[in-house]
Structure formats: structure tokens, C-alpha cells
Write an enzyme that holds these catalytic residues in place. Sequence first.
Site, PDB file in Angstrom:
ATOM      1  N   ARG A 107      -9.798   7.533   9.652  1.00  0.00           N
ATOM      2  CA  ARG A 107      -9.474   6.617  10.729  1.00  0.00           C
ATOM      3  C   ARG A 107      -9.299   8.700  12.200  1.00  0.00           C
ATOM      4  O   ARG A 107      -8.705   8.440  13.248  1.00  0.00           O
ATOM      5  CB  ARG A 107      -7.818   7.140  11.098  1.00  0.00           C
ATOM      6  CG  ARG A 107      -8.304   5.382   9.674  1.00  0.00           C
ATOM      7  CD  ARG A 107      -6.681   4.276   9.811  1.00  0.00           C
ATOM      8  NE  ARG A 107      -7.495   3.058   9.028  1.00  0.00           N
ATOM      9  CZ  ARG A 107      -7.228   3.164   7.616  1.00  0.00           C
ATOM     10  NH1 ARG A 107      -7.498   4.357   6.911  1.00  0.00           N
ATOM     11  NH2 ARG A 107      -7.427   2.466   7.037  1.00  0.00           N
TER      12      ARG A 107
ATOM     13  N   GLY B  71      -4.419   3.342  -1.155  1.00  0.00           N
ATOM     14  CA  GLY B  71      -4.635   3.387  -3.065  1.00  0.00           C
ATOM     15  C   GLY B  71      -4.109   2.579  -3.595  1.00  0.00           C
ATOM     16  O   GLY B  71      -3.013   1.957  -5.079  1.00  0.00           O
TER      17      GLY B  71
ATOM     18  N   GLU C  28      -3.170  -0.942  -3.555  1.00  0.00           N
ATOM     19  CA  GLU C  28      -4.207  -1.967  -4.305  1.00  0.00           C
ATOM     20  C   GLU C  28      -4.795  -1.368  -5.388  1.00  0.00           C
ATOM     21  O   GLU C  28      -4.806  -1.897  -6.848  1.00  0.00           O
ATOM     22  CB  GLU C  28      -5.449  -1.615  -3.501  1.00  0.00           C
ATOM     23  CG  GLU C  28      -5.008  -3.296  -2.548  1.00  0.00           C
ATOM     24  CD  GLU C  28      -4.324  -2.664  -1.112  1.00  0.00           C
ATOM     25  OE1 GLU C  28      -3.040  -2.994  -0.588  1.00  0.00           O
ATOM     26  OE2 GLU C  28      -4.767  -1.167  -0.699  1.00  0.00           O
TER      27      GLU C  28
ATOM     28  N   THR D  34       2.055   2.757   0.250  1.00  0.00           N
ATOM     29  CA  THR D  34       1.310   4.501   0.250  1.00  0.00           C
ATOM     30  C   THR D  34       1.318   4.441   2.405  1.00  0.00           C
ATOM     31  O   THR D  34       1.469   3.080   1.895  1.00  0.00           O
ATOM     32  CB  THR D  34      -0.378   4.180   0.205  1.00  0.00           C
ATOM     33  OG1 THR D  34      -0.420   2.834   0.302  1.00  0.00           O
ATOM     34  CG2 THR D  34       0.002   4.613  -1.610  1.00  0.00           C
TER      35      THR D  34
ATOM     36  N   ASN E 294       1.876  -1.570   1.630  1.00  0.00           N
ATOM     37  CA  ASN E 294       3.283  -2.688   0.562  1.00  0.00           C
ATOM     38  C   ASN E 294       3.529  -2.341  -1.238  1.00  0.00           C
ATOM     39  O   ASN E 294       2.569  -1.739  -0.944  1.00  0.00           O
ATOM     40  CB  ASN E 294       1.364  -3.791   0.826  1.00  0.00           C
ATOM     41  CG  ASN E 294       0.089  -3.193   0.059  1.00  0.00           C
ATOM     42  OD1 ASN E 294      -0.093  -3.060   0.601  1.00  0.00           O
ATOM     43  ND2 ASN E 294      -0.408  -3.077  -1.351  1.00  0.00           N
TER      44      ASN E 294
ATOM     45  N   ASP F  46       0.991  -9.040   1.390  1.00  0.00           N
ATOM     46  CA  ASP F  46       0.311  -7.747   0.889  1.00  0.00           C
ATOM     47  C   ASP F  46       0.764  -7.637   2.853  1.00  0.00           C
ATOM     48  O   ASP F  46      -0.673  -6.974   3.265  1.00  0.00           O
ATOM     49  CB  ASP F  46      -0.866  -7.700   1.055  1.00  0.00           C
ATOM     50  CG  ASP F  46      -1.735  -6.521   1.101  1.00  0.00           C
ATOM     51  OD1 ASP F  46      -1.820  -5.714   1.525  1.00  0.00           O
ATOM     52  OD2 ASP F  46      -2.920  -6.937   1.648  1.00  0.00           O
TER      53      ASP F  46
END
Length: 629
Positions: free
Chosen positions: A141, A207, A209, A273, A293, A335
Site C-alpha cells: 500500500r 495475517g 486470516e 491485525t 477482525n 469479518d
Amino acid sequence: MKKVIGASMLMSASCMAMAVALQMGVASSAQANEKLIELSKSKENWIMPGRNYDSNNYSEDDQINVGNVKQLKRAWSFSTGQLHGHEGTPLVVDGVMYVHTSFPNKTFALDLNDPGHILWQHSPKQDPAARSVACCDLVNRGLAYWPGDDKLPPLIIKTQLDGHLVALNAKTGEEFWKVENADIKVGQTETQAPYVVKDIAIVGSSGAELGVRGYTTAYNIKTGEMVWRRYATGPDNEVGIGDDFNKANPHYGQKGLGTATWEGDAWKIGGGTNWGWYAYDPAVNLIYYGTGNPAPWNETMRPGDNKWTMTIMARDADTGTLKFGYQKTPHDEWDFAGINVMMLSQQKDKDGKERKLLTHPDRNGIVYTLDRENGDLISANKLDDTVNVFKTIDLKSGLPVRDPEFSTRMDHKATEVCPSAMGYHNQGHDSYDPTKKLFFMGINHICMDWEPFMLPYRAGQFFVGATLWMYPGPKGDRQNALGLGQIKAYNAITGEYKWEHMERFSVWGGTLSTAGNLVFYGTLDGFIKARNSDTGELLWKHKLPSGVIGHPMTYQHNGVQYIAIMSGVGGWPGVGLVFDLQDPTAGLGAVGAFKNLQNYTQMGGSVEVFSLDGKNPYDDVTVGEFSKG
């Protein structure tokens, strides 16, 4: 933390920079802020992703305006040589453009007097295993800039997907220091644009997820040494909670909740995160950002409010201590990672009281405005009237009023959930025009079906526990999988939308607003567009080589205003196209929603630059020509 010192750092950082840091102290830090603030005021520069510490993506330049925007033509372009998604935007400082890319995270410095000339390039060697644990394409980004001092040169700060934070000499591209901030073996990666405040570089990680425990870290920009690290979950001392935390709003929660709102030790793999955007108020020395999340997505596996995931954080820049934390989505079921942009403004509230504000459009479909000094909730309005997971937000308690029909509990397939896990807003960096008191927001218009399942945690593997089907929201064309986005002008005090327009696909990247009464943005199907910021009327557009997932910026060079944007489709909405996926539930549900994207654009990264009548340095045909002398 593992510290890695390159050859170029042996003399400059280990011998000199550490001593300088001790000698210069607070005075140097304040000077660095002042330099960045002055640079951000110049029409010639774009020194951070949001242009300034307010992160408002607004330019006072009106050379390009509603009267002449139709004369915009492409001035020049630059190919990055990379195919994956290009989020963020380039930086421009003192006549040099700094361009970042997706993995392998190359950086280029371009001479704006002769933009076909690459002054330097940094091509890092990375562990290719990082690609397998990246959640949603191999994006990055952006970059950060530190202006240097009388001892050290200006630095470009960058992240690498493999977890490293790197400082480069802005004049030469030489590595100055390099540190490991994240461990890919447990699923941590780096996709974020770092953020410079005083003499520290602030960065989070990706990370959630994969069950990563989120944290934010500050590094001494002169030495690469860690200054502080604070977590989103866990004991108060690790989260950074002191005696004054949420003093003005104790009902938000105070002590012990980073563990008490989790079952057992689930907070250790609990997500939260921080891979989005920052803002900073030098007057109160607070940095603002959102945590993401909780993990796993399956809410049945983690009873409790799961603090402090999904939270707007206000931290002291020097120590990382929290001033306040407002959790937007307690016990997230969808999420709705809350990492979205933070934009600062000063406005009168409904009672006429002048307040310093923070406005944050969230994935959960709500756009929040808080008093950024104490965390008071000023407003919380739906990004679109089709949001159905929440009926409303109670402004006194700050809590959402859920609609149980759209819960995602076990042994139940939730349908017609709006917004989807992508949110009605995601990573796009939006803009605020302080003269109009309007926020210009790129919106997703995507809903979903959600079916949870149980799964064990394994370090470095995906820890989700849900199957998703995504499709256009009620205002879109579901039969043809189109109408997945919107562009809107919003007043945070009245809660009203001055205008809004549908788009074929999500407006994923964000917006730029200018004093020329214009708002610019890119589209996933590969256009850059300009609308009248007062009326929303579409005034100009140009077809780009690839779709856009970043945000536009503007700068002047030699008296000419330019508009620049990165072209390069990918990111979460582009995972199906990028990795050639067909299963509609693949890509965490993105493949089905964006199945038609491949019919409108293809991959390829570049920077595209525009000016009135295409004026550019090569109008003088001798520029850039070979001369032996």
C-alpha cells in the site's frame, strides 16, 4: 525481533546514527514533524499516502478545475514491470517520484524533469514462501518518507511481503537498515504503508486470516531499533492500557478486557491485525488507526466481545500508550476488519461546538465520527440504506443494535447479509474537502451468504472457518453480477449524502478531492474519473491499461499540475482474475462477486500521469536525448 544489518548500514547506522539519536533527542523529533508538515503544504509534494497528517487526500491546487478538466490528457506513464495488484499511491518529494510495487516490492525513484530516467531502483530478494501466506493477492500500500536532518540523509521507508521493514537512502536507494517485523512461518506478512511521526516509523502487520495476533510497532528511524510494540489483544501492559484509558468514556471498556473478553487463551491467536491507514494529530501527539477482525471468522469458536479487535485506537506516539479505544463491532461475526482510513477534520457539531474530529468509514457499513481528543462518539450513520446487519448504532453506549436474522451462528446458513465480508468500505483511502465539509467515499455494494464450519488452528495455515458466496447488493444487477460499487459525498455532522452514483464494480482504491471542485477516483474496470464535487456530475474519464485498486494523487512540477494514479488490477476483488480461479467461493468469496471483472480488464502495473492538454517535460524534444558531451 531479528535485526538484519546490510553492508551499507555498518558505518552509517551502527556507528553514527545511534550517537546522533542520543544527542538530538526530542528537538530532532519535533523538527522532523515540522519539516513533514511544511512539505505537505506545498503543491509540489505528496509526502505520505493521505498527503498530510490529517490524511484528507485534499489538494488546494485548482489549476485543474471543473471548467477545464475535460482538457486532461495523458502526459506520461511508467511501467512497474509487475503484474499483481497495485494499491496505494506514489510519493512526490522535491521533484522526485517514488513508486512502489506489489511483490517482490520493488521501489523506483523517477526524475520528474525526465520521468523516463530511473534515478535508482531497489529490488529486494525475498523468501518466496511469503506468497503462499498472503491473504488477498501480493499487494503493497505504499511508502513513507523521513526528511533527514543535519547528520543523516532523507529516508524512504518500505515494507516487504516477507515481513521486513526497510529504510533506504532517498537520494541513492541504498539500504540503510532492515529489520524483521513479522514472521511468515506463523502467517504474518507486510502489505501496509509505514507511517512516519517524529523520528519513528510505525507499522503493523497482516495475517488475521491465519490466526495472527495483531500488533503495532514503532522503530527508531535512525537506527532501526524497536521503540515500542503494542498488541490488539492480551494483558493490559501488552495492549498499552494505562490508568487514563477511556477516561472520558468508561462505558467503552477499560481494564482487563484484552483477556477477559476471550475464552481461555484464544486471544493469543485472535487476530486484530493492523494493515490499513494512519492519521496523526501533533497537537495531542496521538496516532489513530483501526484494528482488524478477530480470528477465526467462525464466531462460535470465540465467545465474547473479543477486545480489542475491530477498534479505533488512539495511541501516544512516543510510548504507544492508549488514550482511548472504541470497539465498533464487538464479537464480529462477518469479518468486518476495521482497518479503514482515518480522516481528521475540525468542525462544529450539531450543537454548534467546535470540535477536533476523526471520521472513519468502516467495513461494517457504518461511517463513524469521533471527537479525536477524548473518543466521544459524535455520529454513526449507515454507508448505505441497504445495511441490514445493524438496525442502528446507540450513540450513548456506542453499541450496534444487531438484527439477529443476519447472524452467522453455527448450523445455519445466513443469507442476504449486507454488507459482505468485503464490507461496504474496505482499504480505499478516501478524501475530505474542508471548504465543503464533505467526505468523498468509494463504496462497495456487495452482500453475501455465509456458512460457518469448525476447524483447528495450525500455525501458518488459514484459520477462517466459513464459506462465503458474494453478489451485488440490492441496488445492483445480480443477474449479471454488476453494480458492485458506489461513489458518495457525505456530511458527517448532518449524516446526509449530498450525492451518490452507482459503479459497475467496487470503488476499491479511494478518492482525491481538490480546490478545483473536483473529486478523482479509479475504477476496477480500468478508468480514472473526475466528478464535480458539488453535484457529482461526471465530467471526465480516461481508460487505463488495467483496473485500479489504489487512489489518485496530485502534484505540481515546473508550474504544471499533474494528476497521477497507479493502474494494476488485483487485491481481494481481483484474486479470481489474478490467480485464474473459478469456484465462486474461492478467494474468500471474491471470485463469485467479481466473476465478470476479467471481461473488462487484465493485469499489469503502471503509473499513469495526466495534465491539461498533456503538457509534459518531453514537449521539449531535447529532454532525455543522448548526448556524449
